[in-house]
Design a protein around this motif. Structure first.
Motif, PDB file in Angstrom:
ATOM      1  N   UNK A  43       0.829  -1.210   0.000  1.00 33.93           N
ATOM      2  CA  UNK A  43       0.000   0.000   0.000  1.00 33.93           C
ATOM      3  C   UNK A  43       0.862   1.258   0.000  1.00 33.93           C
ATOM      4  N   UNK A  44       1.933   1.258   0.792  1.00 28.40           N
ATOM      5  CA  UNK A  44       2.821   2.419   0.859  1.00 28.40           C
ATOM      6  C   UNK A  44       3.527   2.640  -0.479  1.00 28.40           C
ATOM      7  N   UNK A  45       3.959   1.546  -1.096  1.00 32.95           N
ATOM      8  CA  UNK A  45       4.641   1.643  -2.389  1.00 32.95           C
ATOM      9  C   UNK A  45       3.683   2.175  -3.456  1.00 32.95           C
ATOM     10  N   UNK A  46       2.453   1.664  -3.463  1.00 34.08           N
ATOM     11  CA  UNK A  46       1.448   2.167  -4.403  1.00 34.08           C
ATOM     12  C   UNK A  46       1.207   3.651  -4.199  1.00 34.08           C
ATOM     13  N   UNK A  47       1.123   4.068  -2.940  1.00 37.18           N
ATOM     14  CA  UNK A  47       0.879   5.482  -2.625  1.00 37.18           C
ATOM     15  C   UNK A  47       2.020   6.352  -3.135  1.00 37.18           C
ATOM     16  N   UNK A  48       3.265   5.902  -2.938  1.00 33.66           N
ATOM     17  CA  UNK A  48       4.422   6.674  -3.399  1.00 33.66           C
ATOM     18  C   UNK A  48       4.424   6.800  -4.923  1.00 33.66           C
ATOM     19  N   UNK A  71      -4.043   3.331  -0.334  1.00 32.13           N
ATOM     20  CA  UNK A  71      -3.598   3.815   0.974  1.00 32.13           C
ATOM     21  C   UNK A  71      -3.239   2.662   1.904  1.00 32.13           C
ATOM     22  N   UNK A  72      -2.577   3.029   2.986  1.00 27.45           N
ATOM     23  CA  UNK A  72      -2.190   2.038   3.987  1.00 27.45           C
ATOM     24  C   UNK A  72      -3.091   2.178   5.212  1.00 27.45           C
ATOM     25  N   UNK A 107     -10.611   9.611   7.219  1.00 26.96           N
ATOM     26  CA  UNK A 107     -10.114   9.868   5.861  1.00 26.96           C
ATOM     27  C   UNK A 107     -11.256   9.771   4.854  1.00 26.96           C
ATOM     28  N   UNK A 108     -12.103   8.750   5.024  1.00 29.59           N
ATOM     29  CA  UNK A 108     -13.248   8.588   4.137  1.00 29.59           C
ATOM     30  C   UNK A 108     -14.266   9.719   4.353  1.00 29.59           C
ATOM     31  N   UNK A 109     -14.448  10.105   5.600  1.00 29.28           N
ATOM     32  CA  UNK A 109     -15.367  11.220   5.896  1.00 29.28           C
ATOM     33  C   UNK A 109     -14.932  12.479   5.157  1.00 29.28           C
ATOM     34  N   UNK A 137     -14.540   6.908  -5.328  1.00 31.44           N
ATOM     35  CA  UNK A 137     -13.509   7.705  -4.653  1.00 31.44           C
ATOM     36  C   UNK A 137     -13.022   7.015  -3.382  1.00 31.44           C
ATOM     37  N   UNK A 138     -13.954   6.468  -2.619  1.00 32.98           N
ATOM     38  CA  UNK A 138     -13.593   5.789  -1.368  1.00 32.98           C
ATOM     39  C   UNK A 138     -12.771   4.536  -1.651  1.00 32.98           C
ATOM     40  N   UNK A 139     -13.220   3.732  -2.623  1.00 33.99           N
ATOM     41  CA  UNK A 139     -12.512   2.498  -2.942  1.00 33.99           C
ATOM     42  C   UNK A 139     -11.121   2.774  -3.529  1.00 33.99           C
ATOM     43  N   UNK A 140     -11.009   3.810  -4.346  1.00 38.79           N
ATOM     44  CA  UNK A 140      -9.712   4.163  -4.924  1.00 38.79           C
ATOM     45  C   UNK A 140      -8.744   4.592  -3.828  1.00 38.79           C
TER      46      UNK A 140
END
Length: 255
Positions: free
Chosen positions: A145-150, A236-237, A243-245, A228-231
């Protein structure tokens, strides 16, 4: 009952039958009470629930991602790694430092996803996992998740460049898979029901496009928020409810 990832409520206008009692005179002129049914429009709160995916569902979604990637590559569509490598070798729209960093991140992500897949395939029964193995799997998932975010953060500066790559198309495909398999609706005290009908991904996708092309009011009100929430969750990690709110608040109250 499944575990909830996130939920929100949308007000839907529905035509319902409402029964009432009225006094009327019959053929003999005698007043009597009769039951009358009328169709009225009412605003009904509908709760949208995103189910937290099981390990099996995560594996099925990843398989769909791989299938789409393979399909795109066979059609000659470059992956992001190929595109970044091309620019790191020849220069162009992508700066050399960014291109090299992306190449490294793509390689790291491929290794992490490979390790994660091996761990999950050899340890399918989550309930019987030794604590150490479960900790390793959770750690790998967090690193992925962190790698995807970066990668997403770095790619955001070159959004147009990467928008037509095999990876982007596969990512869109996996988000659609999650959307059609994890979305449930609930009215009142009723049981949650799947929002998209069908037993297979193809049939659920058909249901998705039918709602979209049929201008389904409930679908139109919720689809952008769900995507948007699922993406955000996917890239994300371990995002928190707050965050969703914030995502929904930004959608409902654009600046």
């Amino acid at each position: 009952m499944f575990k909830e990832l996130y939920s929100f409520t949308i007000t839907d206008t529905q035509e319902i039958e409402e029964k009432s009692k009225e006094k009327r005179k019959n053929d003999k002129g005698v007043e009597e009470e009769v039951e009358v049914t009328k169709k009225v429009k009412k605003e009904i709160p509908v709760k949208f629930i995103l189910k937290e995916p099981s390990r099996r569902e995560l594996e099925e979604a990843d398989m769909e991602y791989s299938i789409e990637m393979s399909r795109c590559i066979k059609k000659g569509i470059l992956t992001k790694a190929m595109l970044a490598k091309k620019y790191s070798d020849t220069g162009g729209l992508l700066s050399e430092s960014d291109a090299n960093k992306l190449v490294d991140l793509y390689a790291e992500l491929a290794d992490l996803e490979g390790d994660y897949t091996k761990k999950t395939l050899t340890n399918r029964d989550v309930k019987k996992l030794p604590p150490k193995v479960k900790e390793q799997i959770d750690s790998l998932a967090a690193k992925v998740a962190i790698c995807r975010r970066d990668i997403v953060t770095l790619e955001s500066s070159y959004q147009t460049l990467f928008s037509h790559t095999a990876d982007t198309k596969a990512q869109n495909r996996i988000i659609l898979w999650y959307l059609t398999h994890l979305t449930y609706t609930q009215q009142g005290d009723g049981e949650p029901a799947e929002f998209f009908e069908g037993d297979t991904f193809d049939s659920k996708t058909d249901s998705y496009y039918q709602k979209d092309e049929g201008e389904d009011a409930l679908f139109s009100a919720a689809s952008g928020k769900l995507t948007s929430i699922l993406s955000y969750w996917y890239f994300s990690n371990n995002p928190a409810k707050e965050d969703f709110d914030k995502i929904l608040n930004d959608i409902d109250n654009p600046s």
